[in-house]
Motif scaffolding. Structure first.
Motif, PDB file in Angstrom:
ATOM      1  N   GLU A  16      42.183  41.874  39.188  1.00 18.81           N
ATOM      2  CA  GLU A  16      41.145  41.635  40.197  1.00 18.81           C
ATOM      3  C   GLU A  16      39.877  42.426  39.877  1.00 18.81           C
ATOM      4  O   GLU A  16      38.765  41.927  40.072  1.00 18.81           O
ATOM      5  N   ALA A  17      40.030  43.642  39.381  1.00 18.15           N
ATOM      6  CA  ALA A  17      38.858  44.443  38.979  1.00 18.15           C
ATOM      7  C   ALA A  17      38.142  43.767  37.806  1.00 18.15           C
ATOM      8  O   ALA A  17      36.908  43.701  37.782  1.00 18.15           O
ATOM      9  N   HIS A  18      38.903  43.255  36.847  1.00 10.32           N
ATOM     10  CA  HIS A  18      38.314  42.531  35.716  1.00 10.32           C
ATOM     11  C   HIS A  18      37.535  41.320  36.222  1.00 10.32           C
ATOM     12  O   HIS A  18      36.404  41.069  35.786  1.00 10.32           O
ATOM     13  N   CYS A  19      38.132  40.565  37.134  1.00 10.03           N
ATOM     14  CA  CYS A  19      37.458  39.384  37.693  1.00 10.03           C
ATOM     15  C   CYS A  19      36.177  39.784  38.420  1.00 10.03           C
ATOM     16  O   CYS A  19      35.149  39.114  38.276  1.00 10.03           O
ATOM     17  N   ALA A  20      36.228  40.861  39.181  1.00 10.51           N
ATOM     18  CA  ALA A  20      35.038  41.332  39.900  1.00 10.51           C
ATOM     19  C   ALA A  20      33.949  41.759  38.920  1.00 10.51           C
ATOM     20  O   ALA A  20      32.763  41.464  39.130  1.00 10.51           O
ATOM     21  N   ASP A  21      34.328  42.410  37.838  1.00 13.23           N
ATOM     22  CA  ASP A  21      33.365  42.857  36.829  1.00 13.23           C
ATOM     23  C   ASP A  21      32.681  41.691  36.124  1.00 13.23           C
ATOM     24  O   ASP A  21      31.589  41.835  35.596  1.00 13.23           O
ATOM     25  N   HIS A  22      33.351  40.534  36.089  1.00 12.10           N
ATOM     26  CA  HIS A  22      32.825  39.375  35.367  1.00 12.10           C
ATOM     27  C   HIS A  22      32.485  38.211  36.295  1.00 12.10           C
ATOM     28  O   HIS A  22      32.373  37.070  35.848  1.00 12.10           O
ATOM     29  N   TYR A  29      37.029  30.777  32.027  1.00 10.15           N
ATOM     30  CA  TYR A  29      38.179  31.233  31.251  1.00 10.15           C
ATOM     31  C   TYR A  29      38.088  32.710  30.874  1.00 10.15           C
ATOM     32  O   TYR A  29      39.083  33.294  30.467  1.00 10.15           O
ATOM     33  N   VAL A  30      36.909  33.313  31.042  1.00 11.21           N
ATOM     34  CA  VAL A  30      36.779  34.747  30.776  1.00 11.21           C
ATOM     35  C   VAL A  30      37.690  35.544  31.716  1.00 11.21           C
ATOM     36  O   VAL A  30      38.165  36.612  31.375  1.00 11.21           O
ATOM     37  N   PHE A  31      37.978  34.984  32.872  1.00  9.35           N
ATOM     38  CA  PHE A  31      38.833  35.674  33.834  1.00  9.35           C
ATOM     39  C   PHE A  31      40.285  35.723  33.362  1.00  9.35           C
ATOM     40  O   PHE A  31      41.006  36.655  33.676  1.00  9.35           O
ATOM     41  N   LEU A  32      40.681  34.718  32.612  1.00 12.16           N
ATOM     42  CA  LEU A  32      42.066  34.641  32.143  1.00 12.16           C
ATOM     43  C   LEU A  32      42.287  35.388  30.843  1.00 12.16           C
ATOM     44  O   LEU A  32      43.427  35.658  30.463  1.00 12.16           O
ATOM     45  N   ASN A  33      41.201  35.718  30.166  1.00 12.96           N
ATOM     46  CA  ASN A  33      41.288  36.409  28.889  1.00 12.96           C
ATOM     47  C   ASN A  33      41.374  37.911  29.131  1.00 12.96           C
ATOM     48  O   ASN A  33      40.433  38.656  28.868  1.00 12.96           O
ATOM     49  N   ARG A  54      49.062  37.207  47.508  1.00 20.81           N
ATOM     50  CA  ARG A  54      47.752  37.667  47.059  1.00 20.81           C
ATOM     51  C   ARG A  54      46.732  36.530  47.163  1.00 20.81           C
ATOM     52  O   ARG A  54      45.589  36.735  47.550  1.00 20.81           O
ATOM     53  N   TYR A  55      47.168  35.330  46.828  1.00 23.47           N
ATOM     54  CA  TYR A  55      46.314  34.141  46.864  1.00 23.47           C
ATOM     55  C   TYR A  55      45.879  33.828  48.295  1.00 23.47           C
ATOM     56  O   TYR A  55      44.770  33.376  48.530  1.00 23.47           O
ATOM     57  N   ARG A  56      46.747  34.073  49.259  1.00 23.28           N
ATOM     58  CA  ARG A  56      46.400  33.838  50.669  1.00 23.28           C
ATOM     59  C   ARG A  56      45.195  34.693  51.077  1.00 23.28           C
ATOM     60  O   ARG A  56      44.403  34.295  51.904  1.00 23.28           O
ATOM     61  N   GLU A  57      45.094  35.868  50.486  1.00 23.74           N
ATOM     62  CA  GLU A  57      44.063  36.838  50.865  1.00 23.74           C
ATOM     63  C   GLU A  57      42.808  36.772  50.007  1.00 23.74           C
ATOM     64  O   GLU A  57      41.749  37.180  50.439  1.00 23.74           O
ATOM     65  N   GLY A  58      42.945  36.348  48.768  1.00 23.10           N
ATOM     66  CA  GLY A  58      41.830  36.458  47.838  1.00 23.10           C
ATOM     67  C   GLY A  58      41.460  35.150  47.189  1.00 23.10           C
ATOM     68  O   GLY A  58      42.061  34.119  47.448  1.00 23.10           O
ATOM     69  N   SER A  59      40.467  35.238  46.347  1.00 22.19           N
ATOM     70  CA  SER A  59      39.957  34.007  45.747  1.00 22.19           C
ATOM     71  C   SER A  59      39.939  34.040  44.222  1.00 22.19           C
ATOM     72  O   SER A  59      39.339  33.179  43.611  1.00 22.19           O
ATOM     73  N   VAL A  60      40.574  35.029  43.615  1.00 20.69           N
ATOM     74  CA  VAL A  60      40.613  34.996  42.150  1.00 20.69           C
ATOM     75  C   VAL A  60      41.510  33.848  41.699  1.00 20.69           C
ATOM     76  O   VAL A  60      42.157  33.197  42.512  1.00 20.69           O
ATOM     77  N   PHE A  61      41.577  33.629  40.441  1.00 17.91           N
ATOM     78  CA  PHE A  61      42.199  32.436  39.873  1.00 17.91           C
ATOM     79  C   PHE A  61      43.727  32.521  39.819  1.00 17.91           C
ATOM     80  O   PHE A  61      44.333  32.328  38.772  1.00 17.91           O
ATOM     81  N   ASP A  84      38.765  25.983  46.227  1.00 23.91           N
ATOM     82  CA  ASP A  84      39.318  26.122  47.571  1.00 23.91           C
ATOM     83  C   ASP A  84      40.414  25.090  47.797  1.00 23.91           C
ATOM     84  O   ASP A  84      41.467  25.402  48.359  1.00 23.91           O
ATOM     85  N   ALA A  85      40.198  23.863  47.335  1.00 20.33           N
ATOM     86  CA  ALA A  85      41.222  22.828  47.453  1.00 20.33           C
ATOM     87  C   ALA A  85      42.447  23.192  46.611  1.00 20.33           C
ATOM     88  O   ALA A  85      43.593  22.968  47.026  1.00 20.33           O
ATOM     89  N   THR A  86      42.217  23.758  45.447  1.00 25.52           N
ATOM     90  CA  THR A  86      43.316  24.206  44.588  1.00 25.52           C
ATOM     91  C   THR A  86      44.144  25.254  45.318  1.00 25.52           C
ATOM     92  O   THR A  86      45.372  25.184  45.349  1.00 25.52           O
ATOM     93  N   ARG A  87      43.467  26.214  45.914  1.00 23.18           N
ATOM     94  CA  ARG A  87      44.141  27.280  46.656  1.00 23.18           C
ATOM     95  C   ARG A  87      44.959  26.695  47.803  1.00 23.18           C
ATOM     96  O   ARG A  87      46.135  27.020  47.974  1.00 23.18           O
TER      97      ARG A  87
END
Length: 100
Positions: A16-22, A29-33, A54-61, A84-87
């Motif tokens: 989650e910190a990585h996702c926030a930084d990017h 796909y940078v989030f998955l790398n 975690r997915y219920r609370e957040g929006s990362v991938f 959002d539809a995916t979630r």
């Protein structure tokens, strides 16, 4: 807390910190790398309920991790499209899946 739960919490915070930084990245796909994402996926099925919570609370991938672990492709790859539809789709899937 189980070993999987403890490990997941550590990895989830790192990812989650990585996702926030990017968050401004144009390539999703940078989030998955990231090693934490790979390690979360490597936890396998025992991590699925933890990911869903975690997915219920957040929006990362998280959908991308769920897809990789479960093999369910109904909701796309989890990083492009209507996130959002995916979630919502994954959460509905989980509610139906765990009840059966």
């Amino acid at each position: 807390m189980s070993d999987v739960s403890t490990r997941f919490e550590t990895l989830a915070k790192e990812w989650e910190a990585h996702c926030a930084d990017h968050r401004e990245a144009s390539n999703p796909y940078v989030f998955l790398n990231h090693p934490s994402f790979e390690a979360i996926v490597a936890l396998g099925r025992p991590a699925v309920p933890l990911i869903v919570e975690r997915y219920r609370e957040g929006s990362v991938f998280w959908g991308a991790a769920l897809r990789r672990i479960t093999g369910v492709t109904t909701f796309g790859d989890g990083v492009v499209g209507n996130l959002d539809a995916t979630r919502r789709g994954w959460l509905k899937w989980w509610d139906a899946h765990r009840a059966s």
